[in-house]
Design a protein around this motif. Structure first.
Motif, mmCIF file in Angstrom:
data_model
loop_
_atom_site.group_PDB
_atom_site.id
_atom_site.type_symbol
_atom_site.label_atom_id
_atom_site.label_comp_id
_atom_site.label_asym_id
_atom_site.label_seq_id
_atom_site.Cartn_x
_atom_site.Cartn_y
_atom_site.Cartn_z
ATOM 1 N N GLU A 25 36.576 19.411 -13.350
ATOM 2 C CA GLU A 25 37.888 20.349 -13.081
ATOM 3 C C GLU A 25 37.968 20.890 -11.817
ATOM 4 O O GLU A 25 38.957 20.788 -11.329
ATOM 5 N N LEU A 26 36.863 21.132 -11.061
ATOM 6 C CA LEU A 26 36.432 21.597 -9.770
ATOM 7 C C LEU A 26 35.542 21.002 -9.014
ATOM 8 O O LEU A 26 34.476 20.829 -9.461
ATOM 9 N N MET A 27 35.844 20.147 -8.132
ATOM 10 C CA MET A 27 34.943 19.407 -7.280
ATOM 11 C C MET A 27 34.740 20.046 -5.979
ATOM 12 O O MET A 27 35.569 20.607 -5.183
ATOM 13 N N LEU A 28 33.292 20.033 -5.688
ATOM 14 C CA LEU A 28 32.999 20.863 -4.570
ATOM 15 C C LEU A 28 32.171 19.873 -3.400
ATOM 16 O O LEU A 28 31.115 19.259 -3.981
ATOM 17 N N LEU A 29 32.930 19.604 -2.523
ATOM 18 C CA LEU A 29 32.402 18.572 -1.633
ATOM 19 C C LEU A 29 31.763 19.088 -0.461
ATOM 20 O O LEU A 29 32.719 19.855 0.447
ATOM 21 N N ASP A 30 30.406 18.890 -0.080
ATOM 22 C CA ASP A 30 29.930 19.571 1.034
ATOM 23 C C ASP A 30 29.814 18.512 2.323
ATOM 24 O O ASP A 30 29.101 17.529 2.160
ATOM 25 N N GLU A 31 30.843 18.508 3.056
ATOM 26 C CA GLU A 31 30.918 17.728 4.291
ATOM 27 C C GLU A 31 30.889 16.080 3.784
ATOM 28 O O GLU A 31 30.076 15.357 4.141
ATOM 29 N N PRO A 32 31.946 15.847 3.165
ATOM 30 C CA PRO A 32 32.025 14.170 2.660
ATOM 31 C C PRO A 32 32.153 13.348 3.823
ATOM 32 O O PRO A 32 31.590 12.381 3.520
ATOM 33 N N THR A 33 32.331 13.544 5.058
ATOM 34 C CA THR A 33 32.554 12.717 5.996
ATOM 35 C C THR A 33 31.450 12.891 7.007
ATOM 36 O O THR A 33 31.573 12.354 8.212
ATOM 37 N N GLN A 34 30.385 13.471 6.789
ATOM 38 C CA GLN A 34 29.434 13.834 7.843
ATOM 39 C C GLN A 34 28.599 12.492 8.015
ATOM 40 O O GLN A 34 28.351 11.607 7.456
ATOM 41 N N GLY A 35 28.668 12.380 9.416
ATOM 42 C CA GLY A 35 27.761 10.979 9.886
ATOM 43 C C GLY A 35 28.688 9.667 9.966
ATOM 44 O O GLY A 35 27.951 8.584 9.935
ATOM 45 N N MET A 36 29.888 9.770 9.588
ATOM 46 C CA MET A 36 30.704 8.351 9.610
ATOM 47 C C MET A 36 31.383 7.985 10.611
ATOM 48 O O MET A 36 31.763 9.064 11.399
ATOM 49 N N GLY A 37 31.678 6.744 10.743
ATOM 50 C CA GLY A 37 32.250 6.242 11.867
ATOM 51 C C GLY A 37 33.922 6.787 11.521
ATOM 52 O O GLY A 37 34.190 6.909 10.578
ATOM 53 N N HIS A 38 34.809 6.446 12.520
ATOM 54 C CA HIS A 38 36.165 6.581 12.339
ATOM 55 C C HIS A 38 36.679 5.916 11.170
ATOM 56 O O HIS A 38 37.454 6.375 10.286
ATOM 57 N N GLU A 39 36.340 4.532 10.914
ATOM 58 C CA GLU A 39 36.906 3.540 9.765
ATOM 59 C C GLU A 39 36.451 4.267 8.431
ATOM 60 O O GLU A 39 37.430 4.395 7.588
ATOM 61 N N ASP A 40 35.081 4.621 8.380
ATOM 62 C CA ASP A 40 34.849 5.156 7.070
ATOM 63 C C ASP A 40 35.227 6.624 6.856
ATOM 64 O O ASP A 40 35.683 7.042 5.594
ATOM 65 N N VAL A 41 35.590 7.488 7.796
ATOM 66 C CA VAL A 41 36.139 8.664 7.754
ATOM 67 C C VAL A 41 37.732 8.664 7.177
ATOM 68 O O VAL A 41 38.230 9.157 6.063
ATOM 69 N N GLU A 42 38.407 7.716 7.644
ATOM 70 C CA GLU A 42 39.624 7.308 7.063
ATOM 71 C C GLU A 42 39.722 6.893 5.575
ATOM 72 O O GLU A 42 40.470 7.392 4.673
ATOM 73 N N THR A 43 38.806 5.998 5.353
ATOM 74 C CA THR A 43 38.606 5.507 4.032
ATOM 75 C C THR A 43 38.395 6.604 2.884
ATOM 76 O O THR A 43 38.895 6.863 1.894
ATOM 77 N N VAL A 44 37.418 7.482 3.335
ATOM 78 C CA VAL A 44 36.890 8.725 2.494
ATOM 79 C C VAL A 44 37.911 9.533 2.353
ATOM 80 O O VAL A 44 38.039 10.192 1.265
ATOM 81 N N THR A 45 38.612 9.878 3.258
ATOM 82 C CA THR A 45 39.642 10.733 3.464
ATOM 83 C C THR A 45 40.689 10.537 2.288
ATOM 84 O O THR A 45 41.072 11.328 1.598
ATOM 85 N N THR A 46 41.224 9.122 2.645
ATOM 86 C CA THR A 46 41.887 8.717 1.734
ATOM 87 C C THR A 46 41.787 8.625 0.126
ATOM 88 O O THR A 46 42.530 9.120 -0.646
ATOM 89 N N LEU A 47 40.547 8.324 0.000
ATOM 90 C CA LEU A 47 39.832 8.477 -1.435
ATOM 91 C C LEU A 47 39.931 9.909 -2.176
ATOM 92 O O LEU A 47 40.008 10.257 -3.201
ATOM 93 N N ILE A 48 39.664 10.944 -1.272
ATOM 94 C CA ILE A 48 39.602 12.264 -1.440
ATOM 95 C C ILE A 48 41.119 12.801 -1.987
ATOM 96 O O ILE A 48 41.139 13.350 -3.037
ATOM 97 N N LYS A 49 41.890 12.275 -1.240
ATOM 98 C CA LYS A 49 43.282 12.658 -1.542
ATOM 99 C C LYS A 49 43.703 12.032 -2.919
ATOM 100 O O LYS A 49 44.526 12.686 -3.783
#
Length: 268
Positions: free
Chosen positions: A170-194
């Motif tokens: 019901e509540l997800m706590l995400l601790d730095e989900p994009t840490q250490g990622m390149g730009h492309e991976d950051v965009e992908t994971v950001t879209t997934l979180i949304k």
């Protein structure tokens, strides 16, 4: 009477370690169905705050309420069973298993069959349909039978999202989900979180201000363990105290994009 629109609330949350106060009098309200971010310079107390919320640390003082219930004295496993699930900064998947098997283990835990080691693999096949749905939701359906160790880092983080979703949080706590990622991976994971936040609440620690500005509804800024400011991204990026904390100046930036760029450069 509790505010039913607030899913998580803390009052005066404090944690001291042998005289050092890592979290100081933090009062936080997370609205149901929102994406809420904790940001702040290194050492601001963000991860310690997460550790308190998920009971990896016991608070020195203060209270934590989830869905109106006081969870301050509960253990981590009890918190998880209530629907509060956390990811960590370090990738936490089983590299020796396939992508599908990782998600299936998470599904087994929810069904209460995690420790049924004597059951044959075929008996677990009834979980495969739901596991594939979750993998499809994070763009990994085509990698289901691949060894997890062979996944790129960004895809491992996507797999963690799938295993988190398998517990039906019901509540997800995400601790730095994009840490250490390149730009492309950051965009992908950001879209997934949304995408996976639909119907859920997300509280996240995140350094990347481009991620925060694109998906977060509300931001709480921590400095030296205390709440410095709270508001929307526009409000935070214009806040002179926040700019001073990140940039060492209270000069007005030319626009909010300049402020955001400075925040991001300091936090990266």
């Amino acid at each position: 009477m509790p505010d039913t629109d607030v899913i998580l609330q803390t009052q005066g949350l404090t944690k001291a370690f042998k005289g050092f106060t890592a979290v100081s009098d933090v009062s936080l309200s997370v609205r149901r169905g929102s994406i809420h971010a904790l940001i702040g310079p290194n050492g601001a107390g963000k991860t310690t705050c997460f550790n308190l919320l998920t009971k990896f640390h016991a608070p020195s003082s203060g209270s934590i309420h989830f869905n109106g219930t006081d969870i301050t004295a509960l253990r981590p496993a009890q918190i998880a069973r209530m629907g509060v699930i956390r990811s960590f900064q370090i990738s936490a998947v089983f590299p020796q298993l396939t992508v599908l098997e990782n998600v299936r283990i998470a599904l087994q835990r929810r069904l209460g069959t995690s420790w049924h080691f004597w059951r044959g693999r075929r008996s677990l096949s009834r979980l495969d349909g739901r596991a594939m749905e979750l993998l499809d939701a994070v763009g990994l359906a085509g990698f289901a039978h691949l060894g997890t160790a062979e996944l790129a880092y960004g895809r491992k983080r996507a797999l963690e999202l799938a295993t988190t979703l398998a517990t039906d949080p019901e509540l997800m706590l995400l601790d730095e989900p994009t840490q250490g990622m390149g730009h492309e991976d950051v965009e992908t994971v950001t879209t997934l979180i949304k995408r996976v936040s639909a119907g859920r609440t997300v509280l996240m620690v995140e350094h990347n201000m481009s991620v925060v500005s694109s998906i977060v509804d509300r931001i709480t800024v921590l400095q030296r363990g205390a709440v410095l400011a709270e508001g929307t991204y526009d409000e935070i990026s214009r806040n002179p105290q926040v700019r001073e904390a990140y940039m060492g100046t209270t000069d007005e930036p030319e626009d909010r994009h300049a402020a955001a760029a400075a925040l991001n450069a300091e936090a990266s």
